[in-house]
Structures are given as structure tokens and as C-alpha cells.
Scaffold this motif. Structure first.
Motif, mmCIF file in Angstrom:
data_model
loop_
_atom_site.group_PDB
_atom_site.id
_atom_site.type_symbol
_atom_site.label_atom_id
_atom_site.label_comp_id
_atom_site.label_asym_id
_atom_site.label_seq_id
_atom_site.Cartn_x
_atom_site.Cartn_y
_atom_site.Cartn_z
ATOM 1 N N PHE A 139 6.051 -15.575 37.833
ATOM 2 C CA PHE A 139 6.347 -16.891 37.266
ATOM 3 C C PHE A 139 5.233 -17.350 36.337
ATOM 4 O O PHE A 139 5.483 -17.838 35.231
ATOM 5 C CB PHE A 139 6.541 -17.896 38.404
ATOM 6 C CG PHE A 139 6.784 -19.303 37.940
ATOM 7 C CD1 PHE A 139 7.935 -19.634 37.247
ATOM 8 C CD2 PHE A 139 5.843 -20.301 38.180
ATOM 9 C CE1 PHE A 139 8.159 -20.935 36.816
ATOM 10 C CE2 PHE A 139 6.056 -21.600 37.751
ATOM 11 C CZ PHE A 139 7.220 -21.912 37.069
ATOM 12 N N TYR A 140 3.985 -17.175 36.769
ATOM 13 C CA TYR A 140 2.859 -17.595 35.941
ATOM 14 C C TYR A 140 2.722 -16.737 34.683
ATOM 15 O O TYR A 140 2.344 -17.229 33.614
ATOM 16 C CB TYR A 140 1.568 -17.572 36.757
ATOM 17 C CG TYR A 140 1.569 -18.543 37.910
ATOM 18 C CD1 TYR A 140 1.636 -19.910 37.681
ATOM 19 C CD2 TYR A 140 1.538 -18.096 39.221
ATOM 20 C CE1 TYR A 140 1.659 -20.813 38.734
ATOM 21 C CE2 TYR A 140 1.561 -18.995 40.283
ATOM 22 C CZ TYR A 140 1.622 -20.350 40.032
ATOM 23 O OH TYR A 140 1.658 -21.241 41.071
ATOM 24 N N ARG A 154 -5.186 -19.998 46.736
ATOM 25 C CA ARG A 154 -4.638 -19.991 48.098
ATOM 26 C C ARG A 154 -5.762 -20.068 49.146
ATOM 27 O O ARG A 154 -5.570 -19.711 50.300
ATOM 28 C CB ARG A 154 -3.822 -18.715 48.321
ATOM 29 C CG ARG A 154 -2.527 -18.659 47.515
ATOM 30 C CD ARG A 154 -1.511 -19.673 48.052
ATOM 31 N NE ARG A 154 -0.238 -19.551 47.367
ATOM 32 C CZ ARG A 154 0.127 -20.294 46.351
ATOM 33 N NH1 ARG A 154 -0.706 -21.214 45.882
ATOM 34 N NH2 ARG A 154 1.303 -20.132 45.781
ATOM 35 N N SER A 168 11.421 -20.474 44.514
ATOM 36 C CA SER A 168 11.207 -21.626 45.379
ATOM 37 C C SER A 168 11.571 -22.901 44.635
ATOM 38 O O SER A 168 11.605 -22.920 43.392
ATOM 39 C CB SER A 168 9.747 -21.687 45.817
ATOM 40 O OG SER A 168 8.916 -21.965 44.695
ATOM 41 N N TYR A 215 -5.865 -15.941 42.205
ATOM 42 C CA TYR A 215 -4.810 -16.260 43.178
ATOM 43 C C TYR A 215 -5.414 -16.544 44.551
ATOM 44 O O TYR A 215 -5.004 -17.483 45.244
ATOM 45 C CB TYR A 215 -3.831 -15.091 43.262
ATOM 46 C CG TYR A 215 -2.733 -15.286 44.283
ATOM 47 C CD1 TYR A 215 -1.656 -16.129 44.026
ATOM 48 C CD2 TYR A 215 -2.776 -14.637 45.512
ATOM 49 C CE1 TYR A 215 -0.653 -16.313 44.970
ATOM 50 C CE2 TYR A 215 -1.781 -14.810 46.457
ATOM 51 C CZ TYR A 215 -0.713 -15.655 46.175
ATOM 52 O OH TYR A 215 0.271 -15.847 47.114
ATOM 53 N N LYS A 240 5.138 -11.670 43.584
ATOM 54 C CA LYS A 240 6.296 -12.492 43.242
ATOM 55 C C LYS A 240 5.890 -13.751 42.471
ATOM 56 O O LYS A 240 6.502 -14.092 41.467
ATOM 57 C CB LYS A 240 7.051 -12.884 44.511
ATOM 58 C CG LYS A 240 7.778 -11.709 45.171
ATOM 59 C CD LYS A 240 8.571 -12.168 46.385
ATOM 60 C CE LYS A 240 9.341 -11.003 46.990
ATOM 61 N NZ LYS A 240 10.145 -11.417 48.173
ATOM 62 N N GLU A 241 4.853 -14.422 42.943
ATOM 63 C CA GLU A 241 4.471 -15.674 42.312
ATOM 64 C C GLU A 241 3.827 -15.459 40.952
ATOM 65 O O GLU A 241 3.979 -16.284 40.050
ATOM 66 C CB GLU A 241 3.522 -16.453 43.222
ATOM 67 C CG GLU A 241 4.193 -16.965 44.489
ATOM 68 C CD GLU A 241 3.237 -17.786 45.353
ATOM 69 O OE1 GLU A 241 2.199 -18.244 44.818
ATOM 70 O OE2 GLU A 241 3.535 -17.973 46.547
ATOM 71 N N ARG A 274 3.355 -11.988 48.144
ATOM 72 C CA ARG A 274 3.486 -13.289 47.503
ATOM 73 C C ARG A 274 2.808 -13.296 46.128
ATOM 74 O O ARG A 274 3.311 -13.916 45.185
ATOM 75 C CB ARG A 274 2.860 -14.378 48.387
ATOM 76 C CG ARG A 274 3.606 -14.658 49.674
ATOM 77 C CD ARG A 274 5.028 -15.099 49.435
ATOM 78 N NE ARG A 274 5.089 -16.296 48.584
ATOM 79 C CZ ARG A 274 6.228 -16.858 48.187
ATOM 80 N NH1 ARG A 274 7.387 -16.307 48.525
ATOM 81 N NH2 ARG A 274 6.219 -17.932 47.430
ATOM 82 N N TYR A 275 1.689 -12.581 46.033
ATOM 83 C CA TYR A 275 0.998 -12.497 44.749
ATOM 84 C C TYR A 275 1.898 -11.864 43.691
ATOM 85 O O TYR A 275 2.029 -12.372 42.579
ATOM 86 C CB TYR A 275 -0.292 -11.695 44.904
ATOM 87 C CG TYR A 275 -0.921 -11.298 43.589
ATOM 88 C CD1 TYR A 275 -1.644 -12.215 42.836
ATOM 89 C CD2 TYR A 275 -0.784 -9.994 43.093
ATOM 90 C CE1 TYR A 275 -2.211 -11.861 41.632
ATOM 91 C CE2 TYR A 275 -1.351 -9.641 41.881
ATOM 92 C CZ TYR A 275 -2.059 -10.570 41.158
ATOM 93 O OH TYR A 275 -2.615 -10.221 39.956
ATOM 94 N N GLU A 298 8.883 -23.883 42.074
ATOM 95 C CA GLU A 298 8.952 -23.218 40.777
ATOM 96 C C GLU A 298 9.992 -23.881 39.889
ATOM 97 O O GLU A 298 9.782 -24.078 38.696
ATOM 98 C CB GLU A 298 9.276 -21.732 40.953
ATOM 99 C CG GLU A 298 8.113 -20.890 41.441
ATOM 100 C CD GLU A 298 8.430 -19.407 41.391
ATOM 101 O OE1 GLU A 298 9.516 -19.054 40.885
ATOM 102 O OE2 GLU A 298 7.608 -18.596 41.851
#
Length: 333
Positions: free
Chosen positions: A63-64, A9, A83, A5, A59-60, A56-57, A86
């Protein structure tokens, strides 16, 4: 995962660090700006930014992780997207996945149709083959009759191999385990190869102490057919010995020939699909399918196939039938 991640980023982190460095640099060259205050601001900014990255890690990555876990369905209808990106990614993946699934379904349908057509064709070809066999029997020229019978047998065995190759993927639906007369199955297969054996001067010796096994008679006949065909093909004017006995509560059937044998480097590969030989690679008569299909069928019947061979000394194929309690797994298919 967190390291990945951070790499993804990396541009954000680099931009943030450059902005902090710029603030410190301005404070350093401009005496009107307090360097201590700027350093304090940079320190607080770093803490806030690190907290922001961790949040953010978490939450994001959800999804992954869902992408990895939803490989078979790719269903995101239950998810609330964090977002617009997504949502766009999920919709694009879903569209592509549906397209691929439709293509797979269409290909499977076409393969099923081709398989059914091929099976139908094989069964249709058997009718003229039967008629051809009757015509060959009426030939008076014995030399021609032997040659025609041999070629007819080759076609018959190749068609039979193709038929069983198409059926093996669905073999579990075709099994009927029962007490099988091993002697009658073997004699029937030997009789089928009789004309070929006479032409090559090959005989058979039998020593069948165990004459019954629990298995599927039709598929056992197919396995024995491949072993006998293999033995006859690579033997000349010799006898093939077929024996059976009991060892440790299991029936062992052996088919031994004194043909050309198998090179030691080929032994580990003889049951591979399409493999013929490295020592006799120019042998156009070999298809590399007989032993492969025999192993596939034997695996479904819990029969173990072993082979011992040496060049110039022949080969011995051994079938080890399962014990009675092993048939619980087979009949449960």
C-alpha cells in the motif's frame, strides 16, 4: 524500509515483549507454574510473532509503495484494500489530491488569462507609443527631442522585454529555423538604438566575416538586442566592436565594449534572473532580466553565450552558433 516499518510498529513490539516478560516473571515467582513450559511458550510466541511481522510487512508495504508510485494520479480504484484503515487513508488522500488538482487547474487558468491580458495590453500600448514617436519627430527643440527619444526608447525596450519574457516558455512553438542574414539583423538593432548611442557618444565598428547563420531571425534579434542594450547602457563615449567569423565549423559572433566591465565575483551570476550587480547595487536602471532572457532564448536555439570582462576594461559577449547537424534537434521541437 523494513527498519522504518519496525520503528512504526515499535509500540506493538514493545507490548508483545512486555507480555512475554510478564509471563516469565509470573512463572518465576509462582512455583505452581512451570518455568520451562513458559519459556518454551515464549520461544514459540517469538517465532510466530516474527513470522507475523514479516507477513504484515509484505502486505502493508504494498500500500505504501503504491502511494509512492501513484504520486501523479493517486488512483486507488483498482486496489482491494486489506483493512478499513487503508480504505480511509486512500479516500482521504484522493479527496485532498483532487482538491489540490482543481486548485492547480484554476491557478493555471488564471495565469493563462493574466498572461493573455498582459500580452494584449502590451500590444495596445504599442499603438500610442508609435504615435508618441511621430510626435517626438516633429519637435523642434533638439534638446527636448533627444531627451524624449531616450525616454521613449527605454519604454519601448522594457515593453519588448516583457513581451518576450511571456513568450519564452512557449518559444519552441514559435521557432522558424532558416538561413538568416546576420548583418541585416545586427544593423536593424543598431538602428533602433541610434538615438541613444548619439546621446551617449557611442559608435559601432563592424568586422563581419560570417554574414549568415542558421537560426530563428526574430529570436536572434531579441538576443542581440539585449547584448547591445547592455553594452550601450554601461559605456560612455566609446565604440562597440561587433565581429563574426568561423571557428571549428561554427559561427562566432562577438559584441565587445570598453565600458565599466563586470566584477569577477559577479560573472558567474550575470545570467541569473533578477541579478544586477554587487559592485553597483545602487544602479536603479538595471532590471536583471535582459541577460537572463537572452540566455533562456539562446538555450532554446542551441546558442552558447560566453562572457569575458574586467572592471574598467569592458566586456565581450560571445555567441557560438550550433553546427548544422545540431539543427535536427531544434527543428524537431
Amino acid at each position: 524500509m523494513f527498519t522504518t516499518y519496525l520503528k512504526e510498529r515499535g509500540s506493538w513490539i514493545l507490548l508483545f515483549l512486555l507480555l512475554q516478560f510478564l509471563a516469565v516473571f509470573i512463572a518465576y515467582i509462582d512455583s505452581a507454574v512451570s518455568l520451562t513450559s513458559i519459556l518454551y511458550y515464549v520461544f514459540l510466541s517469538l517465532i510466530i510473532f516474527m513470522v507475523f511481522l514479516v507477513m504484515r510487512y509484505q502486505k502493508e508495504m504494498k500500500f505504501y509503495q503504491e502511494l509512492e508510485e501513484a504520486q501523479d494520479t493517486m488512483d486507488f480504484s483498482h486496489r482491494e484494500f486489506l483493512s478499513p484503515f487503508e480504505r480511509m487513508a486512500a479516500e482521504s488522500i484522493t479527496r485532498h489530491f483532487e482538491g489540490l488538482r482543481n486548485k492547480v487547474s484554476e491557478n493555471e487558468r488564471m495565469l493563462d488569462e493574466e498572461k493573455d491580458e498582459l500580452l494584449s495590453w502590451i500590444h495596445e500600448v504599442k499603438t500610442p507609443l508609435t504615435a508618441l514617436s511621430l510626435m517626438i519627430d516633429r519637435l523642434e527643440n533638439q534638446t527636448l527631442k533627444k531627451e524624449m527619444t531616450y525616454e521613449w526608447l527605454r519604454i519601448h525596450l522594457l515593453l519588448d522585454q516583457q513581451l518576450h519574457q511571456r513568450r519564452i516558455p512557449f518559444m519552441e512553438n514559435d521557432l522558424y529555423i532558416e538561413q538568416t542574414d546576420l548583418e541585416s539583423v545586427i544593423f536593424s538593432e543598431v538602428k533602433t538604438l541610434q538615438s541613444w548611442c548619439i546621446q551617449k557618444g557611442i559608435g559601432f565598428d563592424f568586422d563581419l566575416e560570417s554574414k549568415e547563420v542558421m537560426t530563428d531571425a526574430k529570436w536572434l534579434a531579441f538576443i542581440i538586442r539585449q547584448l547591445l542594450t547592455n553594452a550601450v547602457k554601461y559605456s560612455e563615449r566609446s565604440d562597440i566592436l561587433i565581429t563574426s567569423d568561423q571557428r571549428n565549423g561554427q559561427t562566432i559572433l562577438e559584441v565587445a565594449d570598453t565600458g565599466r566591465g563586470i566584477d569577477s565575483r559577479d560573472l558567474p551570476r550575470i545570467f541569473e534572473k533578477g541579478f544586477t550587480s554587487t559592485a553597483h547595487h545602487q544602479d536603479n536602471a538595471a532590471t536583471g532580466m535582459g541577460l537572463y532572457l537572452a540566455r533562456k532564448a539562446a538555450d532554446s536555439l542551441k546558442i552558447k553565450i560566453d562572457v569575458e570582462s574586467a572592471p574598467g576594461k569592458g566586456s565581450t559577449f560571445k555567441l557560438t552558433f550550433p553546427k548544422s547537424n545540431d539543427f535536427v534537434r531544434i527543428t524537431g521541437m
